[in-house]
Design a protein around this motif. Structure first.
Motif, PDB file in Angstrom:
ATOM      1  N   ASN A 135      18.652  -8.121  14.235  1.00 60.28           N
ATOM      2  CA  ASN A 135      19.108  -6.920  14.942  1.00 60.28           C
ATOM      3  C   ASN A 135      18.163  -5.741  14.784  1.00 60.28           C
ATOM      4  N   LEU A 136      16.952  -5.986  14.257  1.00 57.08           N
ATOM      5  CA  LEU A 136      16.018  -4.890  14.037  1.00 57.08           C
ATOM      6  C   LEU A 136      14.713  -5.133  14.782  1.00 57.08           C
ATOM      7  N   ILE A 160      18.902  -2.949  17.268  1.00 60.94           N
ATOM      8  CA  ILE A 160      19.041  -3.433  18.649  1.00 60.94           C
ATOM      9  C   ILE A 160      20.233  -4.378  18.764  1.00 60.94           C
ATOM     10  N   SER A 161      21.258  -4.152  17.923  1.00 59.84           N
ATOM     11  CA  SER A 161      22.476  -4.968  18.014  1.00 59.84           C
ATOM     12  C   SER A 161      23.017  -4.963  19.432  1.00 59.84           C
ATOM     13  N   ALA A 168       4.861  -5.717  11.512  1.00 53.87           N
ATOM     14  CA  ALA A 168       5.559  -6.998  11.338  1.00 53.87           C
ATOM     15  C   ALA A 168       6.828  -6.736  10.553  1.00 53.87           C
ATOM     16  N   ILE A 169       7.851  -7.566  10.800  1.00 49.15           N
ATOM     17  CA  ILE A 169       9.114  -7.438  10.098  1.00 49.15           C
ATOM     18  C   ILE A 169       9.622  -8.819   9.727  1.00 49.15           C
ATOM     19  N   ALA A 170      10.149  -8.942   8.509  1.00 46.53           N
ATOM     20  CA  ALA A 170      10.774 -10.181   8.049  1.00 46.53           C
ATOM     21  C   ALA A 170      11.729  -9.832   6.928  1.00 46.53           C
ATOM     22  N   GLY A 171      12.981 -10.256   7.064  1.00 43.53           N
ATOM     23  CA  GLY A 171      13.963  -9.964   6.035  1.00 43.53           C
ATOM     24  C   GLY A 171      14.085  -8.469   5.809  1.00 43.53           C
ATOM     25  N   ILE A 204      13.198  -2.221   3.572  1.00 46.92           N
ATOM     26  CA  ILE A 204      14.176  -1.708   4.535  1.00 46.92           C
ATOM     27  C   ILE A 204      15.557  -2.288   4.258  1.00 46.92           C
ATOM     28  N   THR A 205      15.855  -2.540   2.964  1.00 40.95           N
ATOM     29  CA  THR A 205      17.189  -3.017   2.601  1.00 40.95           C
ATOM     30  C   THR A 205      18.254  -2.116   3.218  1.00 40.95           C
ATOM     31  N   ASP A 206      17.999  -0.815   3.172  1.00 37.38           N
ATOM     32  CA  ASP A 206      18.790   0.158   3.926  1.00 37.38           C
ATOM     33  C   ASP A 206      17.899   0.651   5.064  1.00 37.38           C
ATOM     34  N   PRO A 207      18.086   0.133   6.270  1.00 42.27           N
ATOM     35  CA  PRO A 207      17.169   0.475   7.368  1.00 42.27           C
ATOM     36  C   PRO A 207      17.106   1.968   7.667  1.00 42.27           C
ATOM     37  N   ALA A 208      18.161   2.696   7.334  1.00 42.78           N
ATOM     38  CA  ALA A 208      18.165   4.137   7.604  1.00 42.78           C
ATOM     39  C   ALA A 208      17.382   4.919   6.553  1.00 42.78           C
ATOM     40  N   ASN A 209      17.095   4.263   5.433  1.00 45.00           N
ATOM     41  CA  ASN A 209      16.368   4.925   4.349  1.00 45.00           C
ATOM     42  C   ASN A 209      15.299   3.990   3.782  1.00 45.00           C
TER      43      ASN A 209
END
Length: 328
Positions: A209-210, A233-234, A261-264, A289-294
């Motif tokens: 979703n990201l 992008i949910s 790049a993004i993974a996990g 990005i465990t917390d995507p907002a922070n």
């Protein structure tokens, strides 16, 4: 003959360890190699199948082309047929492969007055016999928006960059979301703070979703210092900005966001003109990005043998906790 070595000029990092030796498995070259094809311009890999494209050359002209390879043997499986439409032979820009689908972006090498950038969507369920599904063009296409310069696929979702689209403002850039099953456009992403020639959409990646989108000429940290944006992008029709990333200490023209790049829970952002090891030696920033907002900056990576003009961070790819970095 031009030949492409998979992962040429790259360093492999495992989380928490130094660079490890990498054994060359195969040299990949197309069966119909031609001079000036620029084979290796874009590469991607999924489930043991690699897609490798050649940009082509507009001055001759040499049409671009894309090929599928079996990574276990190095064998060419197929050439993705993209005949010219609406004018002269085509250059080939972004290319990506995902579950049962491949996408390549083309445009005609001479301006014809017709909007020629398009994505070619292929069914690669049988990679030895790819089947063309449809052409894809954005709903608000504009000449010169460079639609298809970057592409990434995750599952049935694809993200496509258009770094000169009039997204937030003139030529600020945009990225589009598509359903790879049908080719349907699902949504458009723009930077709410976008400015002219930010080149938002120069680089893109997506997982779950990201989505992460690079803007190599964004100016918040420094003139053309660059930035990367993280979106939820949910609901693809209504992307939500979760965070904006930029180097905490940046110089002019670092090009942070040239690659992403993004993974996990990891995002990697290349800044190929970072100067820590000399002019344009390059760097890659790793974010948790465990917390995507922070998101938090976990590490700034430099090549152990870095030198001026290496451009470390030209390209990046993530899978699990393994990061591949190109240094052109």
């Amino acid at each position: 003959m031009q030949r492409f070595v998979a992962a040429i000029a790259a360093l492999l990092y495992a989380a928490g360890s130094a660079a490890q030796p990498v054994t060359e498995a195969h040299i990949l070259a197309p069966s119909d190699q031609t001079d000036s094809l620029q084979f290796g311009d874009h590469v991607d890999i999924h489930d043991g199948i690699a897609i490798v494209s050649g940009l082509g050359l507009w001055t001759v002209p040499v049409p671009g082309a894309a090929y599928l390879f079996d990574t276990s043997t190095g064998t060419q499986l197929a050439k993705l047929n993209t005949p010219a439409i609406d004018g002269p032979d085509q250059l080939l820009f972004g290319a990506a492969i995902g579950p049962g689908r491949a996408m390549v972006a083309t445009r005609n090498w001479a301006f014809t007055g017709t909007y020629t950038p398009r994505i070619w969507l292929f069914d690669t369920t049988d990679p030895a016999s790819p089947v063309f599904i449809s052409h894809i063009q954005p709903s608000d296409a504009g000449n010169g928006d460079d639609f298809g310069d970057s592409i990434a696929i995750d599952g049935s979702l694809a993200i496509v960059g258009a770094p000169f689209n009039n997204g937030a403002t003139t030529t600020s850039g945009a990225a589009y979301l598509f359903d790879t099953t049908t080719g349907t456009e699902l949504g458009k992403i723009v930077a709410s703070d976008g400015e002219s020639v930010d080149q938002f959409g120069w680089s893109v990646d997506v997982e779950g979703n990201l989505a992460v989108v690079g803007a190599r000429w964004e100016d918040e940290s420094a003139p053309n210092g660059g930035a990367a944006y993280l979106f939820d992008i949910s609901d693809p029709a209504n992307p939500v900005l979760r965070a904006k990333l930029f180097a905490p200490v940046a110089d002019q023209n670092d090009y942070f966001g040239y690659s992403v790049a993004i993974a996990g829970n990891i995002v990697a952002v290349g800044a190929m003109f970072d100067d820590d090891l000399g002019l344009d030696s390059g760097a890659v920033y790793i974010y948790d990005i465990t917390d995507p907002a922070n998101p938090s900056l976990a590490k700034k990576l430099l090549a152990s043998d870095g030198n001026p003009t290496d451009d470390f961070g030209w390209s990046v790819a993530l899978e699990g906790t393994t990061l591949l970095v190109g240094s052109r």
